[in-house]
Design an enzyme around this catalytic site. Structure first.
Site, mmCIF file in Angstrom:
data_model
loop_
_atom_site.group_PDB
_atom_site.id
_atom_site.type_symbol
_atom_site.label_atom_id
_atom_site.label_comp_id
_atom_site.label_asym_id
_atom_site.label_seq_id
_atom_site.Cartn_x
_atom_site.Cartn_y
_atom_site.Cartn_z
ATOM 1 N N HIS A 120 10.556 3.149 1.822
ATOM 2 C CA HIS A 120 10.325 2.215 0.729
ATOM 3 C C HIS A 120 8.942 2.443 0.114
ATOM 4 O O HIS A 120 8.539 1.763 -0.830
ATOM 5 C CB HIS A 120 10.444 0.799 1.320
ATOM 6 C CG HIS A 120 10.530 -0.286 0.334
ATOM 7 N ND1 HIS A 120 9.466 -1.099 0.044
ATOM 8 C CD2 HIS A 120 11.547 -0.698 -0.453
ATOM 9 C CE1 HIS A 120 9.839 -1.971 -0.880
ATOM 10 N NE2 HIS A 120 11.078 -1.754 -1.195
ATOM 11 N N LYS A 177 5.749 3.963 -1.883
ATOM 12 C CA LYS A 177 5.574 4.528 -3.222
ATOM 13 C C LYS A 177 4.116 4.940 -3.361
ATOM 14 O O LYS A 177 3.243 4.102 -3.544
ATOM 15 C CB LYS A 177 5.893 3.485 -4.297
ATOM 16 C CG LYS A 177 7.194 2.698 -4.083
ATOM 17 C CD LYS A 177 6.925 1.213 -4.058
ATOM 18 C CE LYS A 177 8.043 0.328 -3.567
ATOM 19 N NZ LYS A 177 9.344 0.786 -3.347
ATOM 20 N N ASP A 227 -3.704 17.042 -5.711
ATOM 21 C CA ASP A 227 -4.768 18.022 -5.385
ATOM 22 C C ASP A 227 -5.559 17.636 -4.136
ATOM 23 O O ASP A 227 -6.740 17.982 -4.011
ATOM 24 C CB ASP A 227 -5.758 18.171 -6.566
ATOM 25 C CG ASP A 227 -5.128 18.883 -7.748
ATOM 26 O OD1 ASP A 227 -4.010 19.413 -7.605
ATOM 27 O OD2 ASP A 227 -5.767 18.886 -8.817
ATOM 28 N N HIS A 241 7.268 -7.769 -9.262
ATOM 29 C CA HIS A 241 7.521 -6.934 -8.085
ATOM 30 C C HIS A 241 6.221 -6.633 -7.334
ATOM 31 O O HIS A 241 6.211 -5.841 -6.391
ATOM 32 C CB HIS A 241 8.199 -5.648 -8.603
ATOM 33 C CG HIS A 241 8.834 -4.776 -7.589
ATOM 34 N ND1 HIS A 241 8.388 -3.505 -7.322
ATOM 35 C CD2 HIS A 241 9.891 -4.968 -6.782
ATOM 36 C CE1 HIS A 241 9.158 -2.955 -6.398
ATOM 37 N NE2 HIS A 241 10.072 -3.815 -6.056
ATOM 38 N N LYS A 287 2.988 -6.542 -4.884
ATOM 39 C CA LYS A 287 2.887 -6.701 -3.428
ATOM 40 C C LYS A 287 1.425 -6.549 -3.033
ATOM 41 O O LYS A 287 1.013 -5.506 -2.548
ATOM 42 C CB LYS A 287 3.739 -5.648 -2.708
ATOM 43 C CG LYS A 287 5.244 -5.786 -2.999
ATOM 44 C CD LYS A 287 5.914 -4.453 -3.034
ATOM 45 C CE LYS A 287 7.322 -4.453 -3.557
ATOM 46 N NZ LYS A 287 8.099 -5.651 -3.632
ATOM 47 N N ASP A 304 -11.263 -13.885 0.107
ATOM 48 C CA ASP A 304 -12.658 -13.943 -0.346
ATOM 49 C C ASP A 304 -13.393 -12.643 -0.025
ATOM 50 O O ASP A 304 -14.463 -12.384 -0.564
ATOM 51 C CB ASP A 304 -13.381 -15.146 0.270
ATOM 52 C CG ASP A 304 -13.028 -15.359 1.729
ATOM 53 O OD1 ASP A 304 -11.906 -15.821 2.012
ATOM 54 O OD2 ASP A 304 -13.843 -15.021 2.601
HETATM 55 C C1 LIG Z 1 12.482 -5.724 -2.147
HETATM 56 O O1 LIG Z 1 13.436 -6.708 -1.970
HETATM 57 C C2 LIG Z 1 14.438 -6.754 -2.938
HETATM 58 C C3 LIG Z 1 15.364 -7.901 -2.646
HETATM 59 O O2 LIG Z 1 15.851 -7.847 -1.334
HETATM 60 C C4 LIG Z 1 15.202 -5.460 -2.997
HETATM 61 O O3 LIG Z 1 16.142 -5.509 -4.044
HETATM 62 C C5 LIG Z 1 14.238 -4.369 -3.268
HETATM 63 O O4 LIG Z 1 14.912 -3.132 -3.234
HETATM 64 C C6 LIG Z 1 13.174 -4.388 -2.210
HETATM 65 N N1 LIG Z 1 12.334 -3.284 -2.395
HETATM 66 C C7 LIG Z 1 11.594 -2.921 -3.423
HETATM 67 C C8 LIG Z 1 12.070 -1.822 -4.291
HETATM 68 O O5 LIG Z 1 10.522 -3.410 -3.611
#
Ligand SMILES: *[C@@H]1O[C@H](CO)[C@@H](O)[C@H](O)[C@H]1NC(C)=O
Ligand SMILES: *[C@@H]1O[C@H](CO)[C@@H](O)[C@H](O)[C@H]1NC(C)=O
Ligand SMILES: *[C@@H]1O[C@H](CO)[C@@H](O)[C@H](O)[C@H]1NC(C)=O
Ligand SMILES: *[C@@H]1O[C@H](CO)[C@@H](O)[C@H](O)[C@H]1NC(C)=O
Ligand SMILES: *[C@@H]1O[C@H](CO)[C@@H](O)[C@H](O)[C@H]1NC(C)=O
Length: 484
Positions: A196, A198, A203, A410, A412, A417
């Site tokens: 998952h 990214k 270089d 989306h 994350k 502080d």
């Molecule tokens: C994060 O969670 C969602 C909902 O479960 C899911 O669709 C998504 O693929 C997950 N991952 C990403 C790409 O952030």
């Protein structure tokens, strides 16, 4: 139906997890127990004997191999830039703006002289991939075209989660035909998770890490946040080790145990890498999940999150798409409250102010809301308990609503502080136990240059979003169906 491709791709992921999970669950407990022991032993070993740190030549490392518990320093002139994708039509009444992720990716490809390594979940950079006819796919299409061009000239390596069934593969085929080297990583077979992560390493000098997938929607229709760090070979070398781990796992049947020395790191939450970021002395490290993908010395992502929370003295702001104190893909259901407990604990013991900005969209699981309401009920000004939750909704026009799996926040990240944490994982147990992700943790003292710290930039982004018309307080009476 237009939405089939993207929809199936997500459904596939979930279904496969469900299948694999039952079997895997039993193994996890043993594996995790063993790994904990192994990690402690390996980390101790690594810190004392393993590595000569990569440092720039002007400041050679002390030669002693028995190191005290302090970070290594690096004098690369690292420049960090916060980058964002703001979905089409979203307007903030705020001066807080950042360069786009699209521009960052173009810059990185433009800067590249020898290599580009990309860790990715899936690839849908064109209208064809999503069965759409959206003018806003043009940025993704430009990225794909440019990457195909450079694939013929330099070393381009792509680690991608093994595509399943109906997942589009045209982008990967094009890149492969253009000369890129592609390895699929079957994280489902390895840990019952997915790749998952990214990030980009260019270089062995510049990096990008953040929430955006290799998806055209991540550039124009989904709200994303990441950072690019330029001219920073020490940090790039360390992220390169995580990439090499995925590369090794590509097409492999098992996870090395222990990981070979070359994957080990000296930089972690206890001994971060010391470097100048925008001329401000900083302590940084990269965390990784799942724990079984962490070589000696690497802080697992969950430990990184818990320690950042522990370290906070006045506030913790969190912006994540999903927040669930559960293993959301496990069957039978399992409760998983490591993060939830930590937030309640620091909220109570240290009276730290906690703010969670969570996404609400058509695909949000309703079960998220009772847990969020429970967390938000830890609020009583008289007792100095101050946990608050807001839901962020990215509005969609009827036409935008037709784009499958778009129009959502989306992000994350977490900012306290003291610390900026930029990650790639959703916040539920699965992402820390069996799914591959990584994060950059930046610890900076007060800025010594005219530029603001990453921490203050993230804080401003959070406050912009929190105070915007797109966010709504979650109360006991909120009905999410009315909100998203
Ligand atoms: C994060 O969670 C969602 C909902 O479960 C899911 O669709 C998504 O693929 C997950 N991952 C990403 C790409 O952030
Ligand atoms: C933006 O905020 C400022 C200051 O609060 C206010 O004066 C202005 O009217 C707002 N503009 C919009 C478009 O909401
Ligand atoms: C990638 O290209 C090579 C030829 O350069 C070919 O043998 C291989 O099958 C291709 N792989 C994929 C996944 O298309
Ligand atoms: C990186 O370093 C090079 C060479 O010193 C310089 O030309 C370039 O502007 C730097 N890039 C950034 C983004 O600071
Ligand atoms: C941040 O750096 C300070 C000073 O070096 C250190 O005491 C603190 O533990 C660090 N915080 C985290 C979460 O790493």
């Amino acid at each position: 139906m237009k939405t089939d491709v993207a929809y199936n791709q997500l459904v596939d992921v979930e279904r496969r997890r469900q299948e694999a999970n039952r079997k895997a669950q039993m193994n996890f407990r043993c594996v995790i127990a063993l790994l904990t022991v192994a990690t402690v032993l390996l980390a101790a070993t690594a810190l004392h004997i393993l590595l000569t740190p990569k440092v720039s030549s002007s400041h050679p490392a002390p030669s002693s191999s028995l190191r005290p518990h302090r970070g290594e320093s690096c004098s690369d002139p690292c420049t960090i830039v916060v980058v964002e994708s703001i979905p089409e039509g979203l307007v903030f009444n705020s001066s807080t703006t950042h360069p786009t992720i699209f521009q960052a990716w173009l810059n990185l490809m433009g800067e590249a002289r020898s290599s580009i390594d990309i860790a990715s979940f899936y690839w849908t950079l064109t209208n064809e991939d999503t069965g759409t006819h959206e003018p806003t796919a043009n940025q993704g299409e430009t990225v794909l075209k440019t990457l195909a061009e450079v694939s013929g000239k330099l070393s381009v390596r792509i680690a991608v989660n093994t595509p399943q069934g109906s997942q589009p593969q045209a982008d990967l085929r094009l890149l492969n035909d253009s000369g890129a080297d592609i390895r699929t990583v079957n994280v489902r077979e390895l840990t019952s998770g997915v790749l998952h992560t990214k990030f980009w390493v260019v270089d062995k000098k510049h990096i990008y890490i953040g929430s955006a997938n290799m998806d055209w929607r991540s550039l124009t229709q989904v709200k994303e946040l990441g950072v690019v760090v330029y001219n920073c070979s020490c940090l790039a070398a360390d992220l390169g080790k995580i990439f090499e781990a995925y590369w090794l796992l590509g097409d492999s049947q098992s996870i090395p145990s222990p990981w070979p020395k070359s994957f080990a790191t000296l930089y972690n939450k206890d001994t971060p890498l010391q470097l100048p970021l925008n001329s401000t002395p900083s302590n940084v490290y990269l965390s990784s999940s799942p724990p079984s993908f962490c070589a000696a010395g690497r802080t697992p992502d969950l430990q990184s999150i818990l320690s950042v929370m522990e370290d906070a003295e006045s506030f913790i702001y969190i912006a994540v798409m999903n927040y669930l104190p559960t293993m959301e893909f496990s069957h039978p259901k399992r409760y998983w409250a490591d993060i939830d407990t930590q937030l309640r604990r620091v909220g109570y013991e240290k009276r730290v102010k906690v703010r969670l900005l969570i996404s609400c969209w058509a695909s949000t699981q309703p079960v998220m809301f009772p847990f969020l309401k429970s967390l938000a009920s830890v609020y009583d000004p008289k007792s100095r308990l101050d946990i608050q939750v807001r839901l962020f909704v990215v509005p969609a026009s009827p036409k935008q609503k037709e784009i499958p799996f778009a129009r959502v926040n989306h992000n994350k990240y977490m900012v306290t502080d003291k610390i900026a944490y930029i990650g790639t994982s959703n916040w539920s147990g699965d992402y820390f136990v069996n799914t591959a992700g990584s994060a950059l943790v930046v610890n900076q003292t007060a800025s010594q240059s005219s530029e603001p710290t990453v921490q203050s930039q993230l804080k401003a982004v959070f406050e912009r979003d929190w105070d915007s018309a797109y966010s709504t307080p979650l109360t006991r009476l909120s009905n999410h169906k009315d909100l998203c």
